[in-house]
Write an enzyme that holds these catalytic residues in place. Structure first.
Site, PDB file in Angstrom:
ATOM      1  N   TYR A  56       0.865  -1.136   0.124  1.00 16.18           N
ATOM      2  CA  TYR A  56      -0.087   0.054  -0.035  1.00 16.18           C
ATOM      3  C   TYR A  56       0.825   1.265  -0.018  1.00 16.18           C
ATOM      4  O   TYR A  56       1.841   1.333   0.907  1.00 16.18           O
ATOM      5  CB  TYR A  56      -0.980   0.188   1.389  1.00 16.18           C
ATOM      6  N   LYS A 103       5.104   9.416   8.851  1.00 18.15           N
ATOM      7  CA  LYS A 103       5.009   8.659  10.094  1.00 18.15           C
ATOM      8  C   LYS A 103       5.852   9.363  11.064  1.00 18.15           C
ATOM      9  O   LYS A 103       5.895  10.317  11.892  1.00 18.15           O
ATOM     10  CB  LYS A 103       5.053   7.164  10.207  1.00 18.15           C
ATOM     11  N   ASP A 152       9.387   2.702  -0.635  1.00 18.49           N
ATOM     12  CA  ASP A 152       8.433   3.214   0.190  1.00 18.49           C
ATOM     13  C   ASP A 152       8.479   2.799   1.736  1.00 18.49           C
ATOM     14  O   ASP A 152       8.391   1.816   2.170  1.00 18.49           O
ATOM     15  CB  ASP A 152       6.980   2.769  -0.293  1.00 18.49           C
TER      16      ASP A 152
END
Length: 433
Positions: A145, A268, A240
């Site tokens: 994702y 994050k 990623d």
């Protein structure tokens, strides 16, 4: 039974106002049933909901709270920045300091651009790769994702050479034609895609350690082989690391596995809990980003002063205290090994995957190396287990297909609490005597 009266009332109000009653789908508890828990506060390893229930947190805001909730080093930095206004829409010192820290800590990063989320970072990295190479297609992996950008919401075709189809309404078939999908850990499928689309693939993007089908590590040599393939065919390799960046090591998965990507996306942890993202990499590629180059990307709140204050404080702490990673790995290994042992003692023989401070319990006895393997899990049993753990004060991700994140606030005592709850919850979920 937990008293969740206030959470239930808030969810009823939210459903009349917000699609599905939540602002990010997994929060709705659709995968496990029941209603979501509305949180009130958090400190260290503990979450407190609006009904006063307390839980040991193994989600940690899906990764950012590596130091636990409300760490003093981050809160102090935000307090210091707060009186000077919340946004300028102009350059600030902390943007430069954050860029310097990222470049110092992350292998291969020569220049970096700050954005507002991991999704935005991944969307931008793909655009830059296309601008740099002059090519249109990208390769992504099933189960990875990369945010909700159109190019990433593509379901796999029926085979490695079959074009994917949109798996979200609003994504056009034209976008799908430019997105090629392969099973994670399947090098042969990647080679076939490249051969079938010669000189057309701009970028290959992947989570070097997958956290979005549960925790799935790369097979031995897989990342290195991708690096070699991308170099050979002039394809921009994008890691990623929105989840893994600064979590698996100070330099993320690139440091852990000794492999440099051409571009890396971050998020994050670099915001310390506030919204932030970044993408960076080789200078010759990043110089294509406006105003230096022809690839346009902008953002009013990019480099927000509060987000950069929190992020710089957290990154500096991690940079200056490398022993944190040994502590996190030791704690998570105890959790993973203990979970594995308990399941085996109960005759379940479930699969537990772990890399650093990320781990997952899959309700299947078969190894999990890709999305098809993960889908073999008994999701109904997982749902029963999730609610049994919640009743015992353990807050897990409300989906079989999400990873757990461990913070430095998880003590040996809390590991024992988790393992005790794990045994009792597995027994309850399977009606074992």
């Amino acid at each position: 039974m937990l008293n969740q009266t206030t959470s239930a009332a808030l969810f009823d109000r939210a459903k009349a106002l917000i699609p599905g009653g939540v602002n990010s789908p997994v929060r709705a508890f659709r995968s496990v049933g029941g209603g979501p828990v509305f949180m009130q506060s958090a400190e260290g390893a503990w979450l407190t909901d609006v009904d006063g229930n307390r839980y040991v947190d193994f989600i940690n805001s899906w990764g950012p709270m590596i130091l636990g909730h409300a760490p003093a080093v981050v809160l102090d930095a935000v307090r210091e920045a707060l009186p000077h206004s919340l946004s300028f829409g102009a350059p600030t010192r902390r943007e430069v300091e954050m860029a310097e820290l990222i470049r110092e800590m992350v292998p291969g990063v020569e220049k970096v651009r700050l954005v507002n989320s991991g999704t935005e970072a991944c969307m931008s990295a793909i655009r830059v790769a296309r601008g740099y190479t002059g090519r249109s297609k990208i390769i992504k992996f099933e189960g990875c994702y990369h945010g909700h950008g159109d190019a990433f919401l593509i379901a796999a075709g029926s085979g490695a050479l079959t074009m994917g189809e949109p798996d979200s309404a609003g994504v056009t078939e034209g976008v799908a034609l430019d997105t090629l999908t392969a099973p994670y850990n399947d090098l042969v499928a990647v080679e076939a895609l490249i051969a079938a689309n010669p000189n057309q693939v701009a970028a290959l993007i992947l989570e070097p350690v997958v956290g979005n089908m549960g925790l799935v590590p790369p097979a031995q040599g897989f990342l290195q082989s991708l690096r070699e393939l991308c170099t050979q065919h002039g394809i921009v390799l994008i890691f990623d690391e929105v989840m893994t960046g600064f979590r698996l090591a100070r330099g993320g998965a690139q440091e852990l596995f000794g492999i440099k990507a051409d571009l890396v996306t971050l998020g994050k942890i670099i915001g310390g809990g506030l919204p932030v993202g970044a993408y960076g990499g080789r200078e010759d590629i990043m110089n294509w980003v406006a105003p230096a180059g022809k690839v346009y990307q902008a953002g009013t709140l990019s480099g927000n002063p509060l987000a950069t204050a929190a992020g710089v404080a957290q990154l500096r702490y991690l940079h200056e205290n490398p022993s944190i990673y040994e502590q996190l790995n030791t704690t998570t290994t105890r959790l993973a090994d203990g979970t594995r042992q308990i399941a085996a003692e109960l005759g379940l023989h479930y699969t537990v995957n772990q890399v650093g401070s990320m781990f997952s319990l899959f309700f299947t006895s078969e190894p999990v190396t890709n999305l098809d393997d993960a889908k073999k899990s008994d999701t109904a049993a997982f749902a029963r287990y999730f609610h049994a753990m919640l009743e015992r004060g353990i807050y897990l991700a409300p989906s079989q297909y999400e990873t757990l994140f461990v913070s430095t606030a998880i003590t040996d005592e809390l590991v024992d609490k988790y393992l005790t709850a794990c045994r009792e919850s597995l027994i309850e979920a399977h009606n074992l005597s």
